[in-house]
Design an enzyme around this catalytic site. Sequence first.
Site, PDB file in Angstrom:
ATOM      1  N   LYS A   1       3.252  -5.368  -1.738  1.00  0.00           N
ATOM      2  CA  LYS A   1       2.528  -6.371  -2.527  1.00  0.00           C
ATOM      3  C   LYS A   1       3.520  -7.387  -3.097  1.00  0.00           C
ATOM      4  O   LYS A   1       4.560  -7.005  -3.614  1.00  0.00           O
ATOM      5  CB  LYS A   1       1.778  -5.677  -3.665  1.00  0.00           C
ATOM      6  CG  LYS A   1       0.742  -4.663  -3.171  1.00  0.00           C
ATOM      7  CD  LYS A   1       0.274  -3.739  -4.279  1.00  0.00           C
ATOM      8  CE  LYS A   1       1.362  -2.826  -4.768  1.00  0.00           C
ATOM      9  NZ  LYS A   1       0.910  -1.829  -5.753  1.00  0.00           N
TER      10      LYS A   1
ATOM     11  N   THR B   1      -3.171  -3.375 -11.948  1.00  0.00           N
ATOM     12  CA  THR B   1      -3.479  -4.039 -10.666  1.00  0.00           C
ATOM     13  C   THR B   1      -3.076  -3.172  -9.467  1.00  0.00           C
ATOM     14  O   THR B   1      -3.793  -3.112  -8.474  1.00  0.00           O
ATOM     15  CB  THR B   1      -2.748  -5.393 -10.534  1.00  0.00           C
ATOM     16  OG1 THR B   1      -1.402  -5.214 -10.958  1.00  0.00           O
ATOM     17  CG2 THR B   1      -3.398  -6.459 -11.373  1.00  0.00           C
TER      18      THR B   1
END
Length: 266
Positions: free
Chosen positions: A175, A210
């Site tokens: 990510k 997240t």
Amino acid sequence: MSTFKALTIAGSDSGGGAGIQADLKTFQELKVFGMTAITAVTAQNTLGVDAVYPMSLEAIEKQLDAVAADMGTDAVKTGMLFNGEIVELVASKIKKYNWSQIVVDPVMIAKGGAALLQKEAVDAMRRYLLPAATVITPNIPEAEELSGMKIKDVVDMKAAAEILYEYGTKNIIIKGGHGIGDSLTDLLFDGQKFMELESKRLFTKNTHGTGCTFAAAVAASLAKGSSIEEAFQTGKEFVYLAIRKDLHIGKGHGPTNHWAYQESKK
Ligand code: PXL
């Protein structure tokens, strides 16, 4: 209609934004029945982690055995595992119960710096858990720690993904949220090809959880039979909307909005 199930093996966040709580909320939004094995209880809010209480190995083992003995699961997501013994236990149970669709979020450090995985457990993660994983979902600092290389850009992310692939994980998602710039790239590598998902970077302090939320959305999608590419896209969209429609709870790094994805579909 069949009912799909997912099991999260992770820590509890009293603030409700990360960990087990984020996972269950995400599973629910994606219509997947969530089950849990809690590895540690954290006392925390949006300002930080006040305390971490790991569960005993026996308590974790009993939770995993109880779910396996009666219910089974279509996917497993691992989050905070805290120490090497827990990492080994979880890897051995995945093997014993022949679970598939394994999403490993290699959680290491909370935003405020609290250790959610002891340093010496990184080796156990490489050795025992990565070979069992369908996909691992590190952020940039975690990918650096696991691969042993520095990551400055997408070229480096690709090189790190190739190193991580050698540990036996079928797919790697790195990510890009910890990078810099107005846009960010998340990267999927399946051992042969790369898939990049680019998005605008959202500037908000409300990003607590997240990583957990992304991995949980990937696990829920895989539980429902999605391909890894589809699961990657769902995870990205789910988290993007959860950040964009943030909730403004607490005085520090607030949680994301787990219902934004479904609201966007109405
Ligand atoms: O986002 C990583 C994470 C995972 N699991 C638990 C956490 C955190 C971050 O604070 O508290 C329980």
